[in-house]
Design a protein around this motif. Structure first.
Motif, PDB file in Angstrom:
ATOM      1  N   GLU A  67      72.353   5.491 -98.281  1.00 14.89           N
ATOM      2  CA  GLU A  67      71.843   6.442 -97.296  1.00 14.89           C
ATOM      3  C   GLU A  67      70.669   5.841 -96.554  1.00 14.89           C
ATOM      4  O   GLU A  67      69.835   5.142 -97.132  1.00 14.89           O
ATOM      5  N   ILE A  68      70.601   6.120 -95.286  1.00 14.61           N
ATOM      6  CA  ILE A  68      69.466   5.678 -94.487  1.00 14.61           C
ATOM      7  C   ILE A  68      68.349   6.699 -94.659  1.00 14.61           C
ATOM      8  O   ILE A  68      68.536   7.901 -94.465  1.00 14.61           O
ATOM      9  N   THR A  69      67.193   6.213 -95.049  1.00 19.90           N
ATOM     10  CA  THR A  69      66.052   7.109 -95.201  1.00 19.90           C
ATOM     11  C   THR A  69      64.901   6.570 -94.367  1.00 19.90           C
ATOM     12  O   THR A  69      64.753   5.357 -94.193  1.00 19.90           O
ATOM     13  N   ASP A  70      64.118   7.448 -93.856  1.00 24.34           N
ATOM     14  CA  ASP A  70      62.953   7.049 -93.090  1.00 24.34           C
ATOM     15  C   ASP A  70      61.809   6.880 -94.085  1.00 24.34           C
ATOM     16  O   ASP A  70      61.378   7.836 -94.716  1.00 24.34           O
ATOM     17  N   GLY A  71      61.353   5.657 -94.252  1.00 26.83           N
ATOM     18  CA  GLY A  71      60.306   5.368 -95.214  1.00 26.83           C
ATOM     19  C   GLY A  71      59.063   6.198 -94.980  1.00 26.83           C
ATOM     20  O   GLY A  71      58.617   6.927 -95.855  1.00 26.83           O
ATOM     21  N   ASP A  72      58.503   6.124 -93.800  1.00 27.16           N
ATOM     22  CA  ASP A  72      57.316   6.885 -93.409  1.00 27.16           C
ATOM     23  C   ASP A  72      56.232   6.813 -94.492  1.00 27.16           C
ATOM     24  O   ASP A  72      55.651   7.807 -94.876  1.00 27.16           O
ATOM     25  N   LYS A  73      55.996   5.602 -95.007  1.00 26.83           N
ATOM     26  CA  LYS A  73      55.004   5.429 -96.068  1.00 26.83           C
ATOM     27  C   LYS A  73      53.952   4.406 -95.665  1.00 26.83           C
ATOM     28  O   LYS A  73      53.347   3.774 -96.517  1.00 26.83           O
ATOM     29  N   GLN A  74      53.773   4.226 -94.367  1.00 26.54           N
ATOM     30  CA  GLN A  74      52.851   3.205 -93.893  1.00 26.54           C
ATOM     31  C   GLN A  74      51.442   3.404 -94.441  1.00 26.54           C
ATOM     32  O   GLN A  74      50.819   2.467 -94.937  1.00 26.54           O
ATOM     33  N   GLU A  75      50.959   4.606 -94.408  1.00 23.28           N
ATOM     34  CA  GLU A  75      49.594   4.872 -94.875  1.00 23.28           C
ATOM     35  C   GLU A  75      49.437   4.577 -96.368  1.00 23.28           C
ATOM     36  O   GLU A  75      48.460   3.950 -96.786  1.00 23.28           O
ATOM     37  N   SER A  76      50.402   5.012 -97.169  1.00 23.86           N
ATOM     38  CA  SER A  76      50.277   4.791 -98.607  1.00 23.86           C
ATOM     39  C   SER A  76      50.424   3.310 -98.956  1.00 23.86           C
ATOM     40  O   SER A  76      49.793   2.826 -99.894  1.00 23.86           O
ATOM     41  N   VAL A  77      51.236   2.576 -98.186  1.00 25.69           N
ATOM     42  CA  VAL A  77      51.382   1.139 -98.440  1.00 25.69           C
ATOM     43  C   VAL A  77      50.101   0.412 -98.031  1.00 25.69           C
ATOM     44  O   VAL A  77      49.621  -0.472 -98.738  1.00 25.69           O
ATOM     45  N   LEU A  78      49.530   0.778 -96.911  1.00 25.76           N
ATOM     46  CA  LEU A  78      48.331   0.104 -96.432  1.00 25.76           C
ATOM     47  C   LEU A  78      47.101   0.421 -97.277  1.00 25.76           C
ATOM     48  O   LEU A  78      46.104  -0.292 -97.198  1.00 25.76           O
ATOM     49  N   LYS A  79      47.164   1.445 -98.109  1.00 29.13           N
ATOM     50  CA  LYS A  79      46.054   1.717 -99.024  1.00 29.13           C
ATOM     51  C   LYS A  79      45.886   0.585-100.034  1.00 29.13           C
ATOM     52  O   LYS A  79      44.809   0.377-100.573  1.00 29.13           O
ATOM     53  N   ASN A  80      46.978  -0.158-100.310  1.00 32.27           N
ATOM     54  CA  ASN A  80      46.930  -1.279-101.243  1.00 32.27           C
ATOM     55  C   ASN A  80      46.343  -2.540-100.620  1.00 32.27           C
ATOM     56  O   ASN A  80      46.036  -3.489-101.332  1.00 32.27           O
ATOM     57  N   ALA A  81      46.242  -2.566 -99.308  1.00 33.84           N
ATOM     58  CA  ALA A  81      45.777  -3.770 -98.621  1.00 33.84           C
ATOM     59  C   ALA A  81      44.262  -3.907 -98.718  1.00 33.84           C
ATOM     60  O   ALA A  81      43.537  -2.924 -98.588  1.00 33.84           O
ATOM     61  N   PRO A  82      43.769  -5.135 -98.935  1.00 33.20           N
ATOM     62  CA  PRO A  82      42.324  -5.331 -98.918  1.00 33.20           C
ATOM     63  C   PRO A  82      41.741  -5.033 -97.537  1.00 33.20           C
ATOM     64  O   PRO A  82      40.632  -4.536 -97.418  1.00 33.20           O
ATOM     65  N   LYS A  83      42.538  -5.343 -96.499  1.00 35.11           N
ATOM     66  CA  LYS A  83      42.092  -5.074 -95.133  1.00 35.11           C
ATOM     67  C   LYS A  83      43.329  -4.789 -94.283  1.00 35.11           C
ATOM     68  O   LYS A  83      44.336  -5.476 -94.387  1.00 35.11           O
ATOM     69  N   ALA A  84      43.253  -3.762 -93.467  1.00 36.13           N
ATOM     70  CA  ALA A  84      44.354  -3.403 -92.575  1.00 36.13           C
ATOM     71  C   ALA A  84      43.807  -3.172 -91.174  1.00 36.13           C
ATOM     72  O   ALA A  84      42.713  -2.633 -91.008  1.00 36.13           O
ATOM     73  N   GLU A  85      44.586  -3.617 -90.182  1.00 40.12           N
ATOM     74  CA  GLU A  85      44.219  -3.410 -88.783  1.00 40.12           C
ATOM     75  C   GLU A  85      45.455  -3.016 -87.997  1.00 40.12           C
ATOM     76  O   GLU A  85      46.518  -3.616 -88.162  1.00 40.12           O
TER      77      GLU A  85
END
Length: 96
Positions: A67-85
């Motif tokens: 099934e195709i699902t829309d991830g829409d998890k950009q914010e939660s994934v970027l919380k793991n990043a030391p730095k995001a821009e």
């Protein structure tokens, strides 16, 4: 029957860039000879009528619906990043 001596162990260690002290070369040669003898014993086993297998356990893969699902998890994934821009991981420049 394979016979690995101290000189061969020293050469292998040098090629692998592993520092081994001289007093440890003889015991390692003995261990490598035991391993190679065991492999030679395995080579004597007749496997002509044995089907190839990927696992020793007879397991079937479980299917899931494709099934195709829309991830829409950009914010939660970027919380793991030391730095995001700008919504992406920010990494330091490597090539100058």
């Amino acid at each position: 029957m394979s016979n690995i001596d101290k000189a061969t162990v020293a050469k292998i260690a040098r090629l692998a860039r592993i520092k081994i002290e001289d007093q440890k070369l003889a015991p390692l040669a003995g261990e490598l000879n035991q391993i190679l003898n065991w492999v030679e014993q395995l080579d004597e086993v007749n496997t002509d009528n044995v089907a190839p297998m990927a696992s020793v356990v007879d397991a079937k893969l479980r299917w899931r619906s494709d099934e195709i699902t829309d991830g829409d998890k950009q914010e939660s994934v970027l919380k793991n990043a030391p730095k995001a821009e700008y919504g992406f991981f920010a990494v330091p420049k490597v090539i100058e």
